[in-house]
Design a protein around this motif. Sequence first.
Motif, PDB file in Angstrom:
ATOM      1  N   ASN A  86      -1.138   6.006  -3.281  1.00  0.00           N
ATOM      2  CA  ASN A  86      -2.053   7.100  -3.572  1.00  0.00           C
ATOM      3  C   ASN A  86      -2.593   6.906  -4.986  1.00  0.00           C
ATOM      4  O   ASN A  86      -1.822   6.816  -5.943  1.00  0.00           O
ATOM      5  CB  ASN A  86      -1.322   8.442  -3.462  1.00  0.00           C
ATOM      6  CG  ASN A  86      -2.228   9.630  -3.710  1.00  0.00           C
ATOM      7  OD1 ASN A  86      -2.845   9.749  -4.745  1.00  0.00           O
ATOM      8  ND2 ASN A  86      -2.296  10.546  -2.753  1.00  0.00           N
ATOM      9  N   ILE A  87      -3.917   6.832  -5.111  1.00  0.00           N
ATOM     10  CA  ILE A  87      -4.550   6.639  -6.419  1.00  0.00           C
ATOM     11  C   ILE A  87      -5.538   7.773  -6.640  1.00  0.00           C
ATOM     12  O   ILE A  87      -6.566   7.858  -5.960  1.00  0.00           O
ATOM     13  CB  ILE A  87      -5.267   5.274  -6.509  1.00  0.00           C
ATOM     14  CG1 ILE A  87      -4.303   4.136  -6.139  1.00  0.00           C
ATOM     15  CG2 ILE A  87      -5.826   5.064  -7.912  1.00  0.00           C
ATOM     16  CD1 ILE A  87      -4.941   2.754  -6.145  1.00  0.00           C
ATOM     17  N   VAL A  98      -7.295   0.672  -8.433  1.00  0.00           N
ATOM     18  CA  VAL A  98      -7.689   0.295  -7.071  1.00  0.00           C
ATOM     19  C   VAL A  98      -7.759  -1.216  -6.944  1.00  0.00           C
ATOM     20  O   VAL A  98      -7.231  -1.809  -5.991  1.00  0.00           O
ATOM     21  CB  VAL A  98      -9.036   0.938  -6.694  1.00  0.00           C
ATOM     22  CG1 VAL A  98      -9.569   0.345  -5.382  1.00  0.00           C
ATOM     23  CG2 VAL A  98      -8.899   2.445  -6.562  1.00  0.00           C
ATOM     24  N   ALA A 101      -4.292  -2.639  -6.923  1.00  0.00           N
ATOM     25  CA  ALA A 101      -3.593  -2.388  -5.661  1.00  0.00           C
ATOM     26  C   ALA A 101      -4.057  -3.356  -4.576  1.00  0.00           C
ATOM     27  O   ALA A 101      -3.250  -3.855  -3.783  1.00  0.00           O
ATOM     28  CB  ALA A 101      -3.824  -0.947  -5.213  1.00  0.00           C
ATOM     29  N   TYR A 106      -1.324  -3.996  -1.281  1.00  0.00           N
ATOM     30  CA  TYR A 106      -1.017  -2.735  -0.600  1.00  0.00           C
ATOM     31  C   TYR A 106      -1.813  -2.649   0.698  1.00  0.00           C
ATOM     32  O   TYR A 106      -2.988  -3.032   0.752  1.00  0.00           O
ATOM     33  CB  TYR A 106      -1.337  -1.547  -1.504  1.00  0.00           C
ATOM     34  CG  TYR A 106      -0.266  -1.289  -2.539  1.00  0.00           C
ATOM     35  CD1 TYR A 106       0.771  -0.405  -2.279  1.00  0.00           C
ATOM     36  CD2 TYR A 106      -0.278  -1.944  -3.775  1.00  0.00           C
ATOM     37  CE1 TYR A 106       1.762  -0.163  -3.225  1.00  0.00           C
ATOM     38  CE2 TYR A 106       0.710  -1.716  -4.726  1.00  0.00           C
ATOM     39  CZ  TYR A 106       1.729  -0.831  -4.438  1.00  0.00           C
ATOM     40  OH  TYR A 106       2.731  -0.607  -5.371  1.00  0.00           O
ATOM     41  N   ILE A 109      -4.921   2.324   0.757  1.00  0.00           N
ATOM     42  CA  ILE A 109      -5.091   3.161  -0.429  1.00  0.00           C
ATOM     43  C   ILE A 109      -5.552   4.544   0.015  1.00  0.00           C
ATOM     44  O   ILE A 109      -6.529   4.687   0.756  1.00  0.00           O
ATOM     45  CB  ILE A 109      -6.134   2.561  -1.396  1.00  0.00           C
ATOM     46  CG1 ILE A 109      -5.613   1.260  -2.004  1.00  0.00           C
ATOM     47  CG2 ILE A 109      -6.493   3.560  -2.499  1.00  0.00           C
ATOM     48  CD1 ILE A 109      -6.656   0.508  -2.818  1.00  0.00           C
ATOM     49  N   ALA A 111      -7.004   8.065  -1.541  1.00  0.00           N
ATOM     50  CA  ALA A 111      -7.659   8.478  -2.780  1.00  0.00           C
ATOM     51  C   ALA A 111      -8.161   9.907  -2.664  1.00  0.00           C
ATOM     52  O   ALA A 111      -8.931  10.234  -1.751  1.00  0.00           O
ATOM     53  CB  ALA A 111      -8.813   7.537  -3.118  1.00  0.00           C
ATOM     54  N   THR A 123     -13.054  -2.017  -2.886  1.00  0.00           N
ATOM     55  CA  THR A 123     -12.143  -2.714  -1.970  1.00  0.00           C
ATOM     56  C   THR A 123     -12.886  -3.693  -1.052  1.00  0.00           C
ATOM     57  O   THR A 123     -12.297  -4.222  -0.112  1.00  0.00           O
ATOM     58  CB  THR A 123     -11.381  -1.702  -1.097  1.00  0.00           C
ATOM     59  OG1 THR A 123     -12.324  -0.884  -0.374  1.00  0.00           O
ATOM     60  CG2 THR A 123     -10.495  -0.808  -1.951  1.00  0.00           C
ATOM     61  N   THR A 128      -7.210  -4.515   2.478  1.00  0.00           N
ATOM     62  CA  THR A 128      -6.642  -3.198   2.192  1.00  0.00           C
ATOM     63  C   THR A 128      -7.460  -2.108   2.867  1.00  0.00           C
ATOM     64  O   THR A 128      -8.681  -2.043   2.712  1.00  0.00           O
ATOM     65  CB  THR A 128      -6.603  -2.946   0.675  1.00  0.00           C
ATOM     66  OG1 THR A 128      -5.830  -3.952   0.038  1.00  0.00           O
ATOM     67  CG2 THR A 128      -6.000  -1.578   0.367  1.00  0.00           C
ATOM     68  N   ILE A 130      -8.625   1.843   3.622  1.00  0.00           N
ATOM     69  CA  ILE A 130      -8.949   2.936   2.702  1.00  0.00           C
ATOM     70  C   ILE A 130      -9.028   4.268   3.441  1.00  0.00           C
ATOM     71  O   ILE A 130      -9.550   4.357   4.549  1.00  0.00           O
ATOM     72  CB  ILE A 130     -10.255   2.664   1.931  1.00  0.00           C
ATOM     73  CG1 ILE A 130     -11.400   2.310   2.887  1.00  0.00           C
ATOM     74  CG2 ILE A 130     -10.035   1.554   0.915  1.00  0.00           C
ATOM     75  CD1 ILE A 130     -12.745   2.106   2.177  1.00  0.00           C
TER      76      ILE A 130
END
Length: 356
Positions: A86-87, A98, A101, A106, A109, A111, A123, A128, A130
């Motif tokens: 979690n960002i 981000v 990550a 990861y 993500i 957000a 990204t 990754t 999202i």
Amino acid sequence: MKTQFNIGNLEFSKPIVQGGMGIGVSLSNLAGHVSKLGGLGVLSAVEMGSDYPDYKKNPKLANRQAMTDHFKRAKTISGNRPIGINIMVALTQYEQLVKDAVQTGYDIIFAGAGLPLTLPELTRNSLTRIAPIISSKRVAKLILKHWWRHYEVAPDAIVLEGPLAGGHLGFKTEDLTPERLAEQALPALIPGVLEEIKPYEDLVGRHIPLIAGGGITTAADVRETLAAGADAVQIGSRFVTTDECDASQAFKEAMVKATKADIEIIVSPAGLPGRAIHNRFLEEVKAGLRHPKNCPINCIKSCDYKTAPYCIGLALIAGRKGDLDNGYVFSGANAYKISEITTVEALMNELTSELG
């Protein structure tokens, strides 16, 4: 009722997403064990390196190292199962976090705490996945439309956080009165968000799972939320009170001991309302006795130490370590229902016990 769900080709045997909780509440031990047991474990990127020896000297470097170290450890604990992070958009280092990550590997993500409008760009060309965190049908529509118009990208998943969640909330303070909360029950919010998602599922030719959270505490809550149309639930507070949670024992016990009257809405230096457990520190904040003298962390974009009521970074670090004279505990609205500290395995089994 189905017990498994997917995010693209990521498969989960239990429809449970453990919410990312900073600072240091959900790190590799908690996230790794949740993923190991069939859910999706999620770390929080907020000051991940606060326990590192060189954190005070160089917090950015410590945080970047912690992001890699905790990811590797969570993967080891989980048996190489998917791990999320979690960002918060409100973080000063959001864009760099981000990118870090993605580079670290990861799987997904999440957000929120702001509108992650540029997340597809940050990204791009990565593996990754999202998932924006939204609070309403309106915000879902805004993000879906923006991502498609500018990037021709649809989310891999969407998280709907209702007004009973802990931590920073995507609602105005006036929407958090008892009367308004009754009008905004999580199951009632789900159909509207699904309406916004459907056209984009048609555009990309795949399912976009909806993960719903905020106040989910019992197996009945899980069943009700899934029955309303969610693919999975997001749960934070219940995972705090597990042996595997990365927070201190005092932090966990504060949640177990909390009464309904103890859980209050506060004003965060991040510029968002939040939900936390009342204590003396928060009383001193209201009395204006915790005004910061400088900004040792620079964690939140909107926080100016000259006008901030207190340093949220230091307060959350102190709280997580159990120093509740100098910090506090974020919690969901229903945390007062928690009566014991248990294990992740027992909790996962309990939460899914009514799904058949």
